[in-house]
Design a protein around this motif. Structure first.
Motif, mmCIF file in Angstrom:
data_model
loop_
_atom_site.group_PDB
_atom_site.id
_atom_site.type_symbol
_atom_site.label_atom_id
_atom_site.label_comp_id
_atom_site.label_asym_id
_atom_site.label_seq_id
_atom_site.Cartn_x
_atom_site.Cartn_y
_atom_site.Cartn_z
ATOM 1 N N VAL A 1 0.868 -1.174 0.000
ATOM 2 C CA VAL A 1 0.000 0.000 0.000
ATOM 3 C C VAL A 1 0.907 1.226 0.000
ATOM 4 O O VAL A 1 1.731 1.385 0.900
ATOM 5 C CB VAL A 1 -0.925 0.010 1.248
ATOM 6 N N SER A 2 0.781 2.034 -1.028
ATOM 7 C CA SER A 2 1.616 3.243 -1.167
ATOM 8 C C SER A 2 3.099 2.902 -1.092
ATOM 9 O O SER A 2 3.881 3.590 -0.435
ATOM 10 C CB SER A 2 1.255 4.275 -0.103
ATOM 11 N N GLY A 3 3.478 1.778 -1.708
ATOM 12 C CA GLY A 3 4.887 1.401 -1.767
ATOM 13 C C GLY A 3 5.435 0.730 -0.527
ATOM 14 O O GLY A 3 6.616 0.419 -0.464
ATOM 15 N N LYS A 4 4.599 0.486 0.469
ATOM 16 C CA LYS A 4 5.050 -0.165 1.705
ATOM 17 C C LYS A 4 4.257 -1.446 1.924
ATOM 18 O O LYS A 4 3.086 -1.521 1.584
ATOM 19 C CB LYS A 4 4.865 0.763 2.904
ATOM 20 N N GLU B 1 2.196 -3.853 4.086
ATOM 21 C CA GLU B 1 1.375 -3.859 5.297
ATOM 22 C C GLU B 1 1.015 -5.309 5.598
ATOM 23 O O GLU B 1 0.392 -5.992 4.785
ATOM 24 C CB GLU B 1 0.110 -3.023 5.097
#
Length: 72
Positions: free
Chosen positions: A9-12, A14
């Motif tokens: 999510v958004s490059g990270k 989770e």
């Protein structure tokens, strides 16, 4: 050894479930395209056991493994 599932999510990444400890080193396996895989509980246990054996140095060389395979 823990196995967790998550998504980017958004490059990270989770993770689902309980958080891992701060500073924990992780390995991420990402499928190509639409591919994915799921492990049964038995397969997860086998994977964790195999990783622990490798970390303890209980491994065989590829040459030895190939030598044990029956000839076609």
């Amino acid at each position: 050894m823990k196995i967790s599932t998550g998504k980017v999510v958004s490059g990270k990444v989770e993770l689902e479930g309980d958080p891992l400890p701060e500073g924990c080193v992780v390995t991420v396996l990402a499928p190509d395209g639409e591919e994915f895989f799921e492990l049964t509980e038995e397969e997860e246990t086998l994977l964790v056991d195999s990783i622990q054996q490798a970390e303890a140095g209980r491994v065989r060389s590829a040459t030895d493994v190939l030598a044990d395979l029956p000839e076609a």
